[in-house]
Each structure stands twice: as C-alpha cells, then as structure tokens.
Write a protein that holds these residues in place. Structure first.
Motif, PDB file in Angstrom:
ATOM      1  N   THR A 138       5.639  -5.027   6.206  1.00 32.29           N
ATOM      2  CA  THR A 138       5.815  -5.688   5.200  1.00 32.29           C
ATOM      3  C   THR A 138       4.682  -5.758   4.130  1.00 32.29           C
ATOM      4  OG1 THR A 138       7.263  -7.041   5.983  1.00 32.29           O
ATOM      5  CG2 THR A 138       6.515  -7.771   3.954  1.00 32.29           C
ATOM      6  N   GLN A 139       3.495  -6.111   4.974  1.00 33.08           N
ATOM      7  CA  GLN A 139       2.163  -6.132   4.211  1.00 33.08           C
ATOM      8  C   GLN A 139       1.987  -4.758   3.782  1.00 33.08           C
ATOM      9  OE1 GLN A 139       0.068  -8.764   3.310  1.00 33.08           O
ATOM     10  NE2 GLN A 139      -0.881  -7.214   2.027  1.00 33.08           N
ATOM     11  N   GLN A 140       2.154  -3.571   4.450  1.00 32.88           N
ATOM     12  CA  GLN A 140       1.697  -2.113   4.031  1.00 32.88           C
ATOM     13  C   GLN A 140       2.658  -1.918   2.968  1.00 32.88           C
ATOM     14  OE1 GLN A 140       2.305   0.637   7.131  1.00 32.88           O
ATOM     15  NE2 GLN A 140       1.699   2.316   6.043  1.00 32.88           N
ATOM     16  N   ALA A 141       3.989  -2.209   3.081  1.00 29.03           N
ATOM     17  CA  ALA A 141       4.779  -1.835   1.860  1.00 29.03           C
ATOM     18  C   ALA A 141       4.507  -2.556   0.754  1.00 29.03           C
ATOM     19  CB  ALA A 141       6.311  -2.269   2.327  1.00 29.03           C
ATOM     20  N   LEU A 142       4.044  -3.790   0.514  1.00 29.27           N
ATOM     21  CA  LEU A 142       3.467  -4.416  -0.468  1.00 29.27           C
ATOM     22  C   LEU A 142       2.315  -4.036  -1.259  1.00 29.27           C
ATOM     23  CD1 LEU A 142       3.677  -7.146  -2.329  1.00 29.27           C
ATOM     24  CD2 LEU A 142       2.493  -8.367  -0.667  1.00 29.27           C
ATOM     25  N   ASN A 143       1.415  -3.236  -0.476  1.00 31.06           N
ATOM     26  CA  ASN A 143       0.208  -2.659  -0.681  1.00 31.06           C
ATOM     27  C   ASN A 143       0.631  -1.361  -1.255  1.00 31.06           C
ATOM     28  OD1 ASN A 143      -1.425  -4.823   0.420  1.00 31.06           O
ATOM     29  ND2 ASN A 143      -2.007  -3.557   2.159  1.00 31.06           N
ATOM     30  N   GLN A 144       1.642  -0.822  -0.945  1.00 33.57           N
ATOM     31  CA  GLN A 144       2.083   0.381  -1.599  1.00 33.57           C
ATOM     32  C   GLN A 144       2.629   0.118  -2.762  1.00 33.57           C
ATOM     33  OE1 GLN A 144       4.553   2.131   1.403  1.00 33.57           O
ATOM     34  NE2 GLN A 144       2.905   3.124   2.458  1.00 33.57           N
ATOM     35  N   VAL A 145       3.306  -0.913  -3.050  1.00 35.01           N
ATOM     36  CA  VAL A 145       4.052  -1.296  -4.430  1.00 35.01           C
ATOM     37  C   VAL A 145       3.050  -1.650  -5.219  1.00 35.01           C
ATOM     38  CG1 VAL A 145       5.681  -2.944  -5.300  1.00 35.01           C
ATOM     39  CG2 VAL A 145       6.394  -1.900  -3.184  1.00 35.01           C
ATOM     40  N   GLU A 146       1.845  -2.302  -4.864  1.00 41.31           N
ATOM     41  CA  GLU A 146       0.918  -2.850  -5.837  1.00 41.31           C
ATOM     42  C   GLU A 146       0.211  -1.596  -6.196  1.00 41.31           C
ATOM     43  OE1 GLU A 146      -1.081  -5.747  -3.281  1.00 41.31           O
ATOM     44  OE2 GLU A 146       0.238  -7.306  -4.010  1.00 41.31           O
ATOM     45  N   GLU A 147      -0.157  -0.642  -5.548  1.00 40.82           N
ATOM     46  CA  GLU A 147      -0.703   0.534  -5.717  1.00 40.82           C
ATOM     47  C   GLU A 147      -0.082   1.378  -6.682  1.00 40.82           C
ATOM     48  OE1 GLU A 147      -1.918   4.576  -3.628  1.00 40.82           O
ATOM     49  OE2 GLU A 147      -2.507   2.928  -2.639  1.00 40.82           O
ATOM     50  N   LEU A 148       1.339   1.408  -6.688  1.00 41.07           N
ATOM     51  CA  LEU A 148       2.270   2.158  -7.424  1.00 41.07           C
ATOM     52  C   LEU A 148       2.264   1.605  -8.741  1.00 41.07           C
ATOM     53  CD1 LEU A 148       4.346   4.469  -8.062  1.00 41.07           C
ATOM     54  CD2 LEU A 148       5.979   2.896  -6.997  1.00 41.07           C
TER      55      LEU A 148
END
Length: 86
Positions: free
Chosen positions: A56-66
């Motif tokens: 979940t943390q990794q997905a959140l980081n990816q969303v923030e980067e996007l």
C-alpha cells in the motif's frame, strides 16, 4: 432466581469439571497444540499485514509521483497555451 452465591458456585463447578477433563483426557497437550497453532496463525497474519502495508505504501508513493508528473505536465501545457494565445 438463583442467588449470586449459587451462580458463582455453579460456575466454579463447571470450571472445575472442564479443568479436570483437560488434565485427565490429554487436554493439556491439545491445549498446547492449539496455542502453538494460534501462535503460528498470528505470525502468518502479521506477515500478511506487513506485506499489505508495504504494498500500500509503495502504491501510494507511485500515485504521489504520478500526481507530481501530471502537475508539471499541466504547468507546461498552461505555459504553452499562454504563449500561443498572445
């Protein structure tokens, strides 16, 4: 209605009966096995939760980067629009 003392005595008798069954029928071994099984399940559940948290943390980081990349792209488009609108 039973009095508190009668209820307490009945409860104590039930507990004594259960404990004697555990001790005399190999229940202590079963109880130890059950406890070991619970410990194993707890470890498994903790591992799954930890893995889910990391995913979940990794997905959140990816969303923030996007989101940051999209904001930069939008800024470039706005600048281009202003330039071409003059």
């Amino acid at each position: 209605m039973k009095s508190y003392e009668e209820l307490a005595r009945d409860q104590a008798q039930r507990e004594d009966s259960l404990l004697s069954k555990l001790v005399t029928e190999g229940g202590m071994e079963e109880l130890a096995d059950f406890e070991a099984g619970l410990s194993g399940r707890q470890t498994e559940i903790l591992f799954k939760i930890t893995t889910e948290m990391e995913d979940t943390q990794q997905a959140l980081n990816q969303v923030e980067e996007l989101a940051q990349r999209l904001r930069r792209h939008l800024d470039r488009l706005k600048k281009l629009h202003r330039t071409l609108s003059k």
